[in-house]
Design a protein around this motif. Structure first.
Motif, PDB file in Angstrom:
ATOM      1  N   GLU A  44       0.801  -1.228   0.000  1.00  0.00           N
ATOM      2  CA  GLU A  44       0.000   0.000   0.000  1.00  0.00           C
ATOM      3  C   GLU A  44       0.835   1.279   0.000  1.00  0.00           C
ATOM      4  O   GLU A  44       0.470   2.263  -0.644  1.00  0.00           O
ATOM      5  N   LEU A  45       1.955   1.296   0.740  1.00  0.00           N
ATOM      6  CA  LEU A  45       2.743   2.516   0.904  1.00  0.00           C
ATOM      7  C   LEU A  45       4.231   2.202   0.841  1.00  0.00           C
ATOM      8  O   LEU A  45       4.659   1.109   1.234  1.00  0.00           O
ATOM      9  N   ALA A  46       5.042   3.161   0.384  1.00  0.00           N
ATOM     10  CA  ALA A  46       6.495   2.981   0.363  1.00  0.00           C
ATOM     11  C   ALA A  46       7.170   4.328   0.185  1.00  0.00           C
ATOM     12  O   ALA A  46       6.556   5.291  -0.295  1.00  0.00           O
ATOM     13  N   THR A  47       8.434   4.419   0.600  1.00  0.00           N
ATOM     14  CA  THR A  47       9.272   5.538   0.185  1.00  0.00           C
ATOM     15  C   THR A  47      10.228   5.014  -0.876  1.00  0.00           C
ATOM     16  O   THR A  47      10.774   3.922  -0.736  1.00  0.00           O
ATOM     17  N   MET A  48      10.415   5.806  -1.921  1.00  0.00           N
ATOM     18  CA  MET A  48      11.213   5.352  -3.060  1.00  0.00           C
ATOM     19  C   MET A  48      12.013   6.524  -3.626  1.00  0.00           C
ATOM     20  O   MET A  48      11.462   7.589  -3.879  1.00  0.00           O
ATOM     21  N   PRO A  49      13.333   6.366  -3.817  1.00  0.00           N
ATOM     22  CA  PRO A  49      14.112   7.438  -4.431  1.00  0.00           C
ATOM     23  C   PRO A  49      13.628   7.732  -5.851  1.00  0.00           C
ATOM     24  O   PRO A  49      13.253   6.821  -6.591  1.00  0.00           O
ATOM     25  N   GLY A  50      13.655   9.005  -6.221  1.00  0.00           N
ATOM     26  CA  GLY A  50      13.225   9.379  -7.560  1.00  0.00           C
ATOM     27  C   GLY A  50      14.043   8.703  -8.638  1.00  0.00           C
ATOM     28  O   GLY A  50      13.519   8.319  -9.685  1.00  0.00           O
ATOM     29  N   GLY A 107      18.120  14.281 -10.149  1.00  0.00           N
ATOM     30  CA  GLY A 107      19.371  13.600  -9.842  1.00  0.00           C
ATOM     31  C   GLY A 107      20.453  13.828 -10.872  1.00  0.00           C
ATOM     32  O   GLY A 107      21.499  13.171 -10.825  1.00  0.00           O
ATOM     33  N   VAL A 108      20.241  14.761 -11.788  1.00  0.00           N
ATOM     34  CA  VAL A 108      21.261  15.062 -12.803  1.00  0.00           C
ATOM     35  C   VAL A 108      22.551  15.508 -12.110  1.00  0.00           C
ATOM     36  O   VAL A 108      22.536  16.327 -11.196  1.00  0.00           O
ATOM     37  N   GLY A 109      23.662  14.952 -12.560  1.00  0.00           N
ATOM     38  CA  GLY A 109      24.945  15.206 -11.919  1.00  0.00           C
ATOM     39  C   GLY A 109      25.323  16.673 -11.824  1.00  0.00           C
ATOM     40  O   GLY A 109      25.280  17.389 -12.824  1.00  0.00           O
ATOM     41  N   LYS A 162      26.741   1.447   7.666  1.00  0.00           N
ATOM     42  CA  LYS A 162      28.044   1.025   8.186  1.00  0.00           C
ATOM     43  C   LYS A 162      29.073   0.754   7.086  1.00  0.00           C
ATOM     44  O   LYS A 162      29.922  -0.135   7.202  1.00  0.00           O
ATOM     45  N   PHE A 163      28.999   1.548   6.022  1.00  0.00           N
ATOM     46  CA  PHE A 163      29.983   1.384   4.952  1.00  0.00           C
ATOM     47  C   PHE A 163      31.396   1.717   5.417  1.00  0.00           C
ATOM     48  O   PHE A 163      32.380   1.280   4.804  1.00  0.00           O
ATOM     49  N   PHE A 164      31.501   2.477   6.496  1.00  0.00           N
ATOM     50  CA  PHE A 164      32.823   2.810   7.032  1.00  0.00           C
ATOM     51  C   PHE A 164      33.606   1.567   7.460  1.00  0.00           C
ATOM     52  O   PHE A 164      34.827   1.606   7.582  1.00  0.00           O
ATOM     53  N   GLU A 165      32.910   0.469   7.661  1.00  0.00           N
ATOM     54  CA  GLU A 165      33.585  -0.770   8.051  1.00  0.00           C
ATOM     55  C   GLU A 165      34.350  -1.404   6.886  1.00  0.00           C
ATOM     56  O   GLU A 165      35.279  -2.180   7.112  1.00  0.00           O
ATOM     57  N   VAL A 166      33.936  -1.069   5.659  1.00  0.00           N
ATOM     58  CA  VAL A 166      34.548  -1.696   4.481  1.00  0.00           C
ATOM     59  C   VAL A 166      35.095  -0.665   3.489  1.00  0.00           C
ATOM     60  O   VAL A 166      35.407  -0.995   2.354  1.00  0.00           O
ATOM     61  N   GLN A 167      35.202   0.597   3.927  1.00  0.00           N
ATOM     62  CA  GLN A 167      35.733   1.663   3.090  1.00  0.00           C
ATOM     63  C   GLN A 167      36.764   2.470   3.883  1.00  0.00           C
ATOM     64  O   GLN A 167      36.700   2.533   5.119  1.00  0.00           O
ATOM     65  N   LYS A 168      37.679   3.109   3.181  1.00  0.00           N
ATOM     66  CA  LYS A 168      38.749   3.856   3.842  1.00  0.00           C
ATOM     67  C   LYS A 168      38.643   5.363   3.615  1.00  0.00           C
ATOM     68  O   LYS A 168      38.965   6.151   4.503  1.00  0.00           O
ATOM     69  N   TYR A 169      38.200   5.760   2.421  1.00  0.00           N
ATOM     70  CA  TYR A 169      38.178   7.175   2.063  1.00  0.00           C
ATOM     71  C   TYR A 169      36.740   7.651   1.784  1.00  0.00           C
ATOM     72  O   TYR A 169      35.897   6.878   1.323  1.00  0.00           O
ATOM     73  N   CYS A 170      36.507   8.930   2.043  1.00  0.00           N
ATOM     74  CA  CYS A 170      35.227   9.554   1.685  1.00  0.00           C
ATOM     75  C   CYS A 170      35.513  10.899   1.038  1.00  0.00           C
ATOM     76  O   CYS A 170      36.093  11.798   1.666  1.00  0.00           O
ATOM     77  N   SER A 171      35.132  11.030  -0.214  1.00  0.00           N
ATOM     78  CA  SER A 171      35.368  12.251  -0.981  1.00  0.00           C
ATOM     79  C   SER A 171      34.066  13.040  -1.086  1.00  0.00           C
ATOM     80  O   SER A 171      33.056  12.525  -1.580  1.00  0.00           O
ATOM     81  N   LEU A 172      34.098  14.276  -0.613  1.00  0.00           N
ATOM     82  CA  LEU A 172      32.899  15.110  -0.592  1.00  0.00           C
ATOM     83  C   LEU A 172      32.694  15.740  -1.964  1.00  0.00           C
ATOM     84  O   LEU A 172      33.153  16.841  -2.246  1.00  0.00           O
ATOM     85  N   THR A 173      32.017  15.016  -2.825  1.00  0.00           N
ATOM     86  CA  THR A 173      31.810  15.444  -4.206  1.00  0.00           C
ATOM     87  C   THR A 173      30.478  16.170  -4.422  1.00  0.00           C
ATOM     88  O   THR A 173      30.353  16.939  -5.369  1.00  0.00           O
ATOM     89  N   ASN A 174      29.475  15.901  -3.585  1.00  0.00           N
ATOM     90  CA  ASN A 174      28.138  16.488  -3.775  1.00  0.00           C
ATOM     91  C   ASN A 174      27.690  16.346  -5.227  1.00  0.00           C
ATOM     92  O   ASN A 174      27.140  17.282  -5.820  1.00  0.00           O
ATOM     93  N   HIS A 175      27.954  15.165  -5.804  1.00  0.00           N
ATOM     94  CA  HIS A 175      27.753  15.011  -7.245  1.00  0.00           C
ATOM     95  C   HIS A 175      26.292  14.920  -7.675  1.00  0.00           C
ATOM     96  O   HIS A 175      25.985  15.091  -8.860  1.00  0.00           O
ATOM     97  N   ALA A 176      25.394  14.649  -6.750  1.00  0.00           N
ATOM     98  CA  ALA A 176      23.978  14.593  -7.114  1.00  0.00           C
ATOM     99  C   ALA A 176      23.127  14.686  -5.849  1.00  0.00           C
ATOM    100  O   ALA A 176      23.575  14.331  -4.755  1.00  0.00           O
ATOM    101  N   TRP A 177      21.900  15.162  -6.045  1.00  0.00           N
ATOM    102  CA  TRP A 177      20.920  15.147  -4.955  1.00  0.00           C
ATOM    103  C   TRP A 177      19.758  14.272  -5.383  1.00  0.00           C
ATOM    104  O   TRP A 177      19.373  14.259  -6.557  1.00  0.00           O
TER     105      TRP A 177
END
Length: 342
Positions: free
Chosen positions: A96-102, A116-118, A230-245
């Protein structure tokens, strides 16, 4: 599914009371309370994500205001299947109901990926002016074509950043040959391919294991989801790109929505829309502390220059292809709020 109109029920019981007025009865008449309208609500987000926190509050408020007439059960974290599974269930009326990314919705309605255009949006002021205005209206009108009903207020998924287990992404060239997990979203597959990356489309529920087993070197998501998943458990770097909303549309099955009494629709709309506004604020506040929280978990952050990435993307056919896909009318509307794109 059992449906009813509370107003009709109250009128019926009042009429019965009037009919027996003045008559002495050994025991008062007792009428059974109608069965509640039971609705299932699904999404792919972790249980602790701000969307699910605010949804629980809204669901409790809806139950209280309707005196239990609406019984909404929330199923987070892909309990009812992946986004494509739940989308199919929504359209058929099985959910009946859901949240879904555009951007996920764009697999059936391409127009929903417009926001979501880059490197299109650069601030929340521009995002919410568009989504609470003409861009949101355009997308909402198209949802009907897929037998979906979109609520007025869009929830925040946030600006997206890139994490990696191999190297930080400082400039466009760092994406060359980079195996990056992306959602099942054609627009973002095209964007990262244009940068020379090797995008791998994997559902969110499988993303952690894909990173853990090196099927992908990295992934891209808002900070809130990077933390709750918890992606920090399997990733080392985080780059702040703000490439899409991207935002979360709160959707109702068009097939089911027709059978819901108008008074109950109004109560749901009131509380779900109010919860969306609160959740938007949650993300803004969380972003002020999430970087420090993730750094404490071991992620190494770096900033980037979004203009440099956009310029590199503009040298490819990405923006030209996107404009052709969405059409001039939609593209011009996007630029009205976001500014020049590409």
């Amino acid at each position: 599914m059992t449906t009813f109109n509370r107003r009709s029920f109250l009128q019926f019981t009042a009429a019965c009371g009037a009919a027996v007025g003045g008559v002495s009865l050994a025991a008062p008449a007792v009428f059974a309370k109608p069965e509640p309208l039971k609705l299932k609500f699904g999404n792919d987000l972790p249980d602790s994500h701000s969307v699910n926190v605010r949804l629980r509050e809204a669901i409790a408020a809806i139950s209280a205001e309707t005196d239990g007439a609406l019984d909404i059960s929330l199923f987070p974290n892909n309990q009812l299947g992946s986004d494509p599974d739940m989308m199919s269930q929504l359209r058929s009326g099985a959910l009946e109901l859901a949240t879904m990314p555009g951007t996920v919705l764009s697999t059936i309605l391409p127009i929903t990926a417009l926001t979501g255009v880059g490197f299109a949006f650069t601030s929340y002021d521009k995002v919410w002016a568009a989504m609470d205005g003409a861009v949101g209206d355009l997308i909402r009108s198209n949802l009907v074509k897929a037998n979906l009903v979109g609520f007025d207020k869009v929830w925040d998924n946030g600006f997206r950043q890139i994490t990696s287990s191999t190297r930080p992404i400082r400039e466009p060239g760092d994406l060359a040959g980079f195996k990056i997990r992306v959602p099942l979203v054609p627009l973002w597959v095209s964007m990262f391919s244009a940068f020379g990356a090797s995008p791998v489309s994997i559902p969110l529920a499988e993303a952690y294991s894909a990173l853990q087993t090196k099927i992908a070197d990295g992934q891209e998501n808002p900070l809130a989801l990077i933390y709750t998943a918890k992606f920090f458990e399997v990733q080392k770097y985080c780059s702040l790109t703000n490439h899409a909303w991207d935002g979360f549309w709160l959707l109702a099955s068009g097939k089911v929505w027709k059978s819901v009494p108008d008074d109950l629709k109004q109560v749901m709309a009131k509380h779900f829309n109010a919860a969306a506004i609160k959740q938007r604020s949650d993300i803004v506040k969380a972003n002020q502390t999430l970087q420090a929280d993730l750094e404490a978990k071991g992620l190494v952050f770096n900033t980037t220059n979004a203009e440099v990435f956009q310029q590199a993307l503009a040298k490819t056919s990405f923006y030209k292809d996107a404009r052709a896909k969405f059409g001039d009318e939609a593209w011009n509307l996007l630029q009205k709020f976001a500014g020049p794109v590409g």
